[in-house]
Each structure stands twice: as structure tokens, then as C-alpha cells.
Scaffold this active site. Structure first.
Site, PDB file in Angstrom:
ATOM      1  N   GLU A   1       1.413  66.991  71.248  1.00 23.82           N
ATOM      2  CA  GLU A   1       2.203  67.446  72.404  1.00 23.82           C
ATOM      3  C   GLU A   1       3.626  66.871  72.393  1.00 23.82           C
ATOM      4  O   GLU A   1       4.595  67.555  72.732  1.00 23.82           O
ATOM      5  CB  GLU A   1       1.491  67.030  73.696  1.00 23.82           C
ATOM      6  CG  GLU A   1       2.180  67.451  74.963  1.00 23.82           C
ATOM      7  CD  GLU A   1       2.259  68.969  75.126  1.00 23.82           C
ATOM      8  OE1 GLU A   1       1.229  69.596  75.368  1.00 23.82           O
ATOM      9  OE2 GLU A   1       3.373  69.512  74.999  1.00 23.82           O
TER      10      GLU A   1
ATOM     11  N   GLY B   1       9.615  66.459  74.108  1.00 22.26           N
ATOM     12  CA  GLY B   1       9.335  65.123  74.649  1.00 22.26           C
ATOM     13  C   GLY B   1       8.246  65.106  75.695  1.00 22.26           C
ATOM     14  O   GLY B   1       7.074  65.365  75.398  1.00 22.26           O
TER      15      GLY B   1
ATOM     16  N   ILE C   1       7.695  67.052  78.269  1.00 29.25           N
ATOM     17  CA  ILE C   1       7.269  68.312  78.906  1.00 29.25           C
ATOM     18  C   ILE C   1       5.994  68.806  78.223  1.00 29.25           C
ATOM     19  O   ILE C   1       5.984  68.979  77.008  1.00 29.25           O
ATOM     20  CB  ILE C   1       8.351  69.414  78.754  1.00 29.25           C
ATOM     21  CG1 ILE C   1       9.707  68.921  79.261  1.00 29.25           C
ATOM     22  CG2 ILE C   1       7.919  70.682  79.469  1.00 29.25           C
ATOM     23  CD1 ILE C   1      10.852  69.892  78.966  1.00 29.25           C
TER      24      ILE C   1
ATOM     25  N   GLU D   1      17.017  61.165  66.090  1.00 30.47           N
ATOM     26  CA  GLU D   1      16.118  60.956  64.956  1.00 30.47           C
ATOM     27  C   GLU D   1      16.678  59.853  64.055  1.00 30.47           C
ATOM     28  O   GLU D   1      17.871  59.545  64.113  1.00 30.47           O
ATOM     29  CB  GLU D   1      16.006  62.252  64.143  1.00 30.47           C
ATOM     30  CG  GLU D   1      15.338  63.384  64.893  1.00 30.47           C
ATOM     31  CD  GLU D   1      13.944  63.018  65.364  1.00 30.47           C
ATOM     32  OE1 GLU D   1      13.082  62.711  64.536  1.00 30.47           O
ATOM     33  OE2 GLU D   1      13.714  63.007  66.579  1.00 30.47           O
TER      34      GLU D   1
ATOM     35  N   ASP E   1      15.982  69.531  63.744  1.00 30.70           N
ATOM     36  CA  ASP E   1      14.934  69.061  64.651  1.00 30.70           C
ATOM     37  C   ASP E   1      14.501  70.188  65.597  1.00 30.70           C
ATOM     38  O   ASP E   1      13.305  70.413  65.814  1.00 30.70           O
ATOM     39  CB  ASP E   1      15.456  67.856  65.450  1.00 30.70           C
ATOM     40  CG  ASP E   1      14.452  67.342  66.452  1.00 30.70           C
ATOM     41  OD1 ASP E   1      13.481  66.685  66.032  1.00 30.70           O
ATOM     42  OD2 ASP E   1      14.606  67.620  67.664  1.00 30.70           O
TER      43      ASP E   1
ATOM     44  N   LYS F   1      10.812  72.201  65.970  1.00 30.02           N
ATOM     45  CA  LYS F   1      10.102  72.430  67.235  1.00 30.02           C
ATOM     46  C   LYS F   1       9.882  73.921  67.475  1.00 30.02           C
ATOM     47  O   LYS F   1       8.827  74.330  67.955  1.00 30.02           O
ATOM     48  CB  LYS F   1      10.899  71.804  68.382  1.00 30.02           C
ATOM     49  CG  LYS F   1      10.926  70.284  68.305  1.00 30.02           C
ATOM     50  CD  LYS F   1      11.993  69.710  69.205  1.00 30.02           C
ATOM     51  CE  LYS F   1      11.994  68.193  69.201  1.00 30.02           C
ATOM     52  NZ  LYS F   1      13.182  67.617  69.825  1.00 30.02           N
TER      53      LYS F   1
HETATM   54  P1  NAP Z   1      11.844  54.607  65.456  1.00 28.56           P
HETATM   55  O1  NAP Z   1      12.339  53.984  66.697  1.00 28.56           O
HETATM   56  O2  NAP Z   1      12.721  54.643  64.266  1.00 28.56           O
HETATM   57  O3  NAP Z   1      10.472  53.886  65.087  1.00 28.56           O
HETATM   58  C1  NAP Z   1       9.795  54.096  63.868  1.00 28.56           C
HETATM   59  C2  NAP Z   1       8.773  52.982  63.708  1.00 28.56           C
HETATM   60  O4  NAP Z   1       8.009  53.241  62.544  1.00 28.56           O
HETATM   61  C3  NAP Z   1       9.380  51.610  63.566  1.00 28.56           C
HETATM   62  O5  NAP Z   1       8.626  50.667  64.291  1.00 28.56           O
HETATM   63  C4  NAP Z   1       9.262  51.326  62.060  1.00 28.56           C
HETATM   64  O6  NAP Z   1       9.084  49.954  61.767  1.00 28.56           O
HETATM   65  C5  NAP Z   1       7.984  52.059  61.744  1.00 28.56           C
HETATM   66  N1  NAP Z   1       7.897  52.502  60.343  1.00 28.56           N
HETATM   67  C6  NAP Z   1       8.695  53.353  59.692  1.00 28.56           C
HETATM   68  N2  NAP Z   1       8.283  53.513  58.424  1.00 28.56           N
HETATM   69  C7  NAP Z   1       7.202  52.712  58.287  1.00 28.56           C
HETATM   70  C8  NAP Z   1       6.333  52.418  57.228  1.00 28.56           C
HETATM   71  N3  NAP Z   1       6.512  52.976  56.045  1.00 28.56           N
HETATM   72  N4  NAP Z   1       5.325  51.562  57.434  1.00 28.56           N
HETATM   73  C9  NAP Z   1       5.139  50.979  58.632  1.00 28.56           C
HETATM   74  N5  NAP Z   1       5.924  51.225  59.691  1.00 28.56           N
HETATM   75  C10 NAP Z   1       6.948  52.082  59.510  1.00 28.56           C
HETATM   76  O7  NAP Z   1      11.405  56.123  65.724  1.00 28.56           O
HETATM   77  P2  NAP Z   1      10.952  56.762  67.111  1.00 28.56           P
HETATM   78  O8  NAP Z   1      12.165  57.239  67.828  1.00 28.56           O
HETATM   79  O9  NAP Z   1       9.980  55.896  67.787  1.00 28.56           O
HETATM   80  O10 NAP Z   1      10.240  58.086  66.575  1.00 28.56           O
HETATM   81  C11 NAP Z   1       8.943  58.062  66.027  1.00 28.56           C
HETATM   82  C12 NAP Z   1       8.435  59.495  65.881  1.00 28.56           C
HETATM   83  O11 NAP Z   1       8.422  60.126  67.155  1.00 28.56           O
HETATM   84  C13 NAP Z   1       9.291  60.392  65.001  1.00 28.56           C
HETATM   85  O12 NAP Z   1       8.463  61.311  64.347  1.00 28.56           O
HETATM   86  C14 NAP Z   1      10.180  61.120  66.008  1.00 28.56           C
HETATM   87  O13 NAP Z   1      10.627  62.366  65.533  1.00 28.56           O
HETATM   88  C15 NAP Z   1       9.188  61.306  67.126  1.00 28.56           C
HETATM   89  N6  NAP Z   1       9.779  61.510  68.448  1.00 28.56           N
HETATM   90  C16 NAP Z   1      10.734  60.653  68.893  1.00 28.56           C
HETATM   91  C17 NAP Z   1      11.233  60.831  70.171  1.00 28.56           C
HETATM   92  C18 NAP Z   1      12.295  59.906  70.720  1.00 28.56           C
HETATM   93  O14 NAP Z   1      12.804  60.202  71.812  1.00 28.56           O
HETATM   94  N7  NAP Z   1      12.644  58.842  70.045  1.00 28.56           N
HETATM   95  C19 NAP Z   1      10.769  61.870  70.971  1.00 28.56           C
HETATM   96  C20 NAP Z   1       9.775  62.713  70.474  1.00 28.56           C
HETATM   97  C21 NAP Z   1       9.291  62.525  69.204  1.00 28.56           C
HETATM   98  P3  NAP Z   1      10.255  48.878  62.041  1.00 28.56           P
HETATM   99  O15 NAP Z   1      10.437  48.864  63.544  1.00 28.56           O
HETATM  100  O16 NAP Z   1       9.727  47.606  61.533  1.00 28.56           O
HETATM  101  O17 NAP Z   1      11.456  49.395  61.346  1.00 28.56           O
HETATM  102  N1  HSE Z   2      15.616  63.456  68.431  1.00 28.11           N
HETATM  103  C1  HSE Z   2      14.815  64.244  69.292  1.00 28.11           C
HETATM  104  C2  HSE Z   2      15.682  64.850  70.373  1.00 28.11           C
HETATM  105  C3  HSE Z   2      13.730  63.416  69.914  1.00 28.11           C
HETATM  106  O1  HSE Z   2      16.787  64.356  70.592  1.00 28.11           O
HETATM  107  O2  HSE Z   2      15.246  65.827  71.010  1.00 28.11           O
HETATM  108  C4  HSE Z   2      12.750  64.227  70.725  1.00 28.11           C
HETATM  109  O3  HSE Z   2      12.008  65.090  69.915  1.00 28.11           O
END
Ligand code: NAP
Ligand code: HSE
Length: 439
Positions: free
Chosen positions: A131, A136, A138, A192, A203, A207
Site C-alpha cells: 500500500e 504514501g 493514502i 528518493e 517515481d 506508481k
Molecule cells: P532511506 O531513508 O534511505 O532508508 C533506507 C534504509 O535502508 C536505511 O536505513 C539504510 O541503512 C538501509 N539499507 C539500504 N541498503 C541496505 C542494505 N543493502 N542492507 C541493509 N540495509 C540497507 O529510505 P526511505 O525514505 O526510508 O525509503 C525506503 C523505501 O520506502 C524506498 O523503497 C522508498 O521508495 C519507499 N518510500 C519512501 C517514502 C518516503 O517518504 N521516504 C514514501 C513511500 C515509499 P543505513 O541507514 O544504515 O544507511
Molecule cells: N519520493 C517519493 C515522493 C516518496 O516524493 O513521492 C513517496 O513515494
């Protein structure tokens, strides 16, 4: 009889992962009431074990080896929150193979490798929920997959990248530069890991591929999406569009037409009176038109720790309910049964049908405007708005800005090509599309 707590392994403890740990802690009681048992994060994998985390990691076994989490027999559900489509794919497949259910927020992974993942999950009778991958916080996937399941979906359109919308809002409302607004979106955890995914429309295309598949019962078609980002939107475009009563929004649009399915992601002019025009900052909004229900709109935060964790944990709760009761009645991943996907053609951009905005620099001579409007008329293109401006530092040239009524894109492009070949036309025409929704 009280059920044992369910043990969950986290892959990633960044913006979303830490948000999930915090949400599970903050709302533990309410979540247990909904899920029917306690949920415990027992394991978490990160890249850098020495990094400070914005969440309480006491009681969580930390590792730098994500396979350890995936293979631990104690772990019943894996939350994949590391991103990317390579290592994440191997980890998700390994998790399924070792009998775990999976929740992921990773649209990149689902859009590109979803078909393989769902096939493996079906084989092993495991659930993969995603989801948080679209819009995000929604619950748009559940809305389309379940809430609108009785409808033939005719079209959907929305702002599905929070970073892009945040940048356009800051440029338009605060006069911020593109670079400053992007840096702020990164600081706030919206962007991202590679922000070109946000600003080049990739991105949003990930979606849109997921939404279109769920809405129309077609295979995930990321590589067939016509994709354009916001990186080339200049301040002038925002200003000219506003003068004519429009706002520029970055939209993902999926629409059935008489030749197939249009799939497109691009900056779009929308009337400043339209619902989508008022969606600002990192907020997302998706409009879905079902034949029975008519237009529906879903609005909320499209990025950030709390909103994304809200969607991830809702998926987790759903899995806990399934694990605790009976998995047989679960909803298919892409809403339609896997053997019921249809092969509707994805139409070429020439067959898109919408209004257009273009800005062309021309020699400021008598007859130029008449020639431009004449060529448009020759190709059946009607004009909605027309504006003439004097560009800075361009001698006797003028800028002509035109918004057309909806027309088949192939015709508009032919007219534009002819206009650009005229001696009065300068290089560097800007072209954007206009959207009109019955909202
Ligand atoms: P992020 O802040 O960059 O966090 C990624 C995490 O994964 C970090 O803790 C990193 O470790 C860890 N990681 C990366 N590669 C790894 C590996 N090979 N082995 C172990 N740990 C690893 O990213 P995020 O924003 O949370 O996003 C995570 C996912 O959610 C992505 O797919 C993104 O597209 C999705 N998403 C994000 C949002 C948003 O608003 N941010 C919204 C919807 C979806 P370290 O901390 O030690 O570097
Ligand atoms: N990078 C993405 C955005 C995170 O800005 O919409 C949520 O999927």
C-alpha cells in the site's frame, strides 16, 4: 486464548523504517486491538550499524546482513524498506521462499519486478502487501482494489510524487529556486535515494504502472509509460500559466480510450479552480473515475515518515489478521485474478487526447499570429487562450503562448512542427499538456 506476539523483521531503518518502529510503539495498544495480537519488531538490518536512529531500537536485534533477518525462522513477516530493485528483489524472494509474508513500500521494485514477486508469493501461499508504494499514506490501492471493485474504471489521474509537488509549490508560492526546494524535500525525507527518480517522473511512473494495473487489470507496464518530469519547468511557465488561470501540476494519468490505455506522466496545466490545483506541498491526490460511482478523490500526505509508516503498518496489521485467521479469502495482489489480466494495447502518444500549452518565440512581425492560428486551424486545433509577451533580452522578438482545446496529440504535434519550420519561429519551443477533469 491469547495468541503469541507476531515477530517482524525490518529491512532498513531510514525515514520509513524508523517511522514504522515509532508508530508501532506510539499506537501499540490500538494496533493490538485491531490486529488481535501484539506485534514485535525483533530484527532490523541496516547498512551502517554505528548510525544513530531516530527511534528506540532497544529489544531489536540489529545486523548489517539483511539475509540474516530474512532467513531467521523466528521472523514471520518481513518489512522491506531499503529501496531499489536488485538487492531488495533478492531479499523479498528469499523471504517468500522461507515462508514469510512481506510488506514493502518500494514502488520501484513492484513496478519492475512485481509480476515475478506475486507469482512466487502465490506459489508459496504468502502475502505481499505494498500500500505504501503509491501515494504514501493514502490507502489508494485498497480503495481501487477493494472499494471500487464493482466498477469499470474509466480513468485515474493524480499527483503521485510528493517531492515534485513540494518543489512546484515552493517555486510557485514562495518563489524558491528549483534546487533549494529539492534540497528541502530531501531534508524532510520526501525524496528518493536518487532524487532524479522524483524530478524526472520515474517515481511517478512506477506508481502509475501499479495503479493502472490494479485499475484496468493489465500487466505492470512501467516501460510503456510516456514519462516526463518537472526538471525543465521554468519560472516563466509557472507565471504564464497562472496568468491564464492554470497551475502546473505533475500528474500521472491512466485512461481508457477507443484505441487502448493511455499511460502518461508529465507536468500538466490544470485550471486553478480544479481540485487538483489546490493540492500543495508534499500532499498527493488521486482522482479515480468508476462507471458506477463516478468521480472519486483521495487526498493526503504522499511522502514522509509518519504517513508512509501509516500505510506500511496497516498492511502489517492486515497480514497479522490473515495469519491469525484464514488466508484463503485474501484479495489478489493486482486486484484481478492472475489468469485474468487482459492485453489492452497501450496507446502511442499521438493518440493521447488532451489540451496543450505551448510557448514559442517568434519574430514580432505583422501576420505571424495569423499564420500560427491558421496552421493550428488547418490541423483542427482550436485555441482556448492566447497570450503575447515581450521576452527579456530578445530584441524585436515576441513570445506567443497558446493553450489549445483538447485535441489528438498527433495533430497538435504536426501543427507545431509546421509552425516551427516557419522563418519567424525561433528555437526552444516549450510544450506542456493541459488536463481537464470533471470534478
Ligand atoms: P532511506 O531513508 O534511505 O532508508 C533506507 C534504509 O535502508 C536505511 O536505513 C539504510 O541503512 C538501509 N539499507 C539500504 N541498503 C541496505 C542494505 N543493502 N542492507 C541493509 N540495509 C540497507 O529510505 P526511505 O525514505 O526510508 O525509503 C525506503 C523505501 O520506502 C524506498 O523503497 C522508498 O521508495 C519507499 N518510500 C519512501 C517514502 C518516503 O517518504 N521516504 C514514501 C513511500 C515509499 P543505513 O541507514 O544504515 O544507511
Ligand atoms: N519520493 C517519493 C515522493 C516518496 O516524493 O513521492 C513517496 O513515494
Amino acid at each position: 486464548m491469547e495468541l503469541e506476539p507476531i515477530k517482524v523483521g525490518l529491512l532498513g531503518l531510514g525515514t520509513v523504517g524508523a517511522g514504522c518502529v515509532n508508530l508501532l510503539k506510539d499506537n501499540a495498544e490500538e494496533i493490538e486491538r485491531r490486529a488481535g495480537r501484539k506485534i514485535q519488531i525483533t530484527h532490523a538490518a541496516v547498512r551502517d550499524l554505528s548510525k544513530e536512529r531516530p527511534c528506540d531500537t532497544s529489544g531489536i536485534r540489529m545486523t548489517a546482513n539483511p539475509m540474516e533477518v530474512v532467513e531467521d525462522p523466528e521472523v514471520k513477516v518481513v518489512l522491506e524498506l531499503i529501496g531499489g530493485d536488485e538487492e531488495a528483489f533478492d531479499l523479498v524472494m528469499a523471504a517468500i521462499d522461507s515462508g514469510k509474508h512481506v510488506v514493502t513500500a518500494n514502488k520501484h521494485l513492484i513496478a519492475l519486478r512485481g509480476n515475478e514477486i506475486f507469482a512466487a508469493a502465490d506459489e508459496k501461499d504468502r502475502v505481499v502487501h505494498f500500500e505504501a508504494a503509491v501515494a504514501g499514506g493514502i490507502p489508494i490501492i485498497r480503495a481501487i482494489r477493494e472499494g471500487l471493485a464493482a466498477n469499470t474504471i474509466e480513468w485515474l489521474a493524480g499527483i503521485i510524487n510528493g517531492t515534485g509537488n513540494y518543489i512546484l509549490t515552493q517555486m510557485s508560492n514562495e518563489g524558491e529556486t528549483f534546487a533549494d526546494a529539492l534540497a528541502e524535500a530531501q531534508r524532510l525525507g520526501y525524496a528518493e535515494a536518487d532524487p532524479t527518480f522524483d524530478v524526472e517522473g520515474i517515481d511517478a511512473a512506477h506508481k502509475l504502472a501499479i495503479l493502472a494495473s490494479i485499475a484496468f487489470g493489465i500487466p505492470l507496464s512501467f516501460d510503456k509509460i510516456s514519462t516526463d518530469g518537472i526538471s525543465k519547468i521554468a519560472d516563466e511557465e509557472i507565471q504564464f500559466a497562472e496568468e491564464m488561470g492554470y497551475r502546473i501540476k505533475h500528474l500521472g494519468i491512466a485512461r481508457r480510450n477507443d484505441r487502448g490505455v493511455e499511460l502518461r506522466v508529465h507536468p500538466t496545466l490544470v485550471s486553478d479552480q480544479a481540485l487538483l490545483a489546490s493540492v500543495e506541498g508534499e500532499k498527493n491526490a488521486v482522482m479515480v473515475y468508476g462507471d458506477a460511482v463516478g468521480p472519486t478523490v483521495y487526498y493526503g500526505a504522499g511522502a514522509g515518515a509518519g504517513p508512509t509508516a501509516s500505510a506500511v503498518i496497516a498492511d502489517l496489521i492486515d497480514i497479522v489478521r490473515i495469519v491469525s485467521a484464514d488466508a484463503s479469502g485474501r484479495v489478489p495482489h493486482l486486484a484481478f485474478q492472475p489468469d485474468q489480466l487482459s492485453e489492452s494495447p497501450i496507446v502511442d502518444s499521438d493518440d493521447f487526447f488532451c489540451g496543450h500549452y505551448f510557448r514559442i518565440q517568434v519574430a514580432d512581425e505583422p501576420g505571424v499570429m495569423a499564420r500560427i492560428t491558421g496552421l493550428l486551424a488547418q490541423f483542427g486545433v482550436s485555441i482556448e487562450h492566447i497570450l503575447q509577451k515581450d521576452p527579456e533580452n530578445a530584441g524585436d522578438d515576441a513570445l506567443v503562448i497558446i493553450v489549445t482545446k483538447p485535441v489528438r496529440e498527433g495533430l497538435l504535434m504536426q501543427a507545431l512542427e509546421h509552425i516551427q519550420q516557419e522563418a519567424f519561429a525561433r528555437e526552444g519551443t516549450v510544450h506542456l499538456r493541459v488536463a481537464q477533469f470533471d470534478d
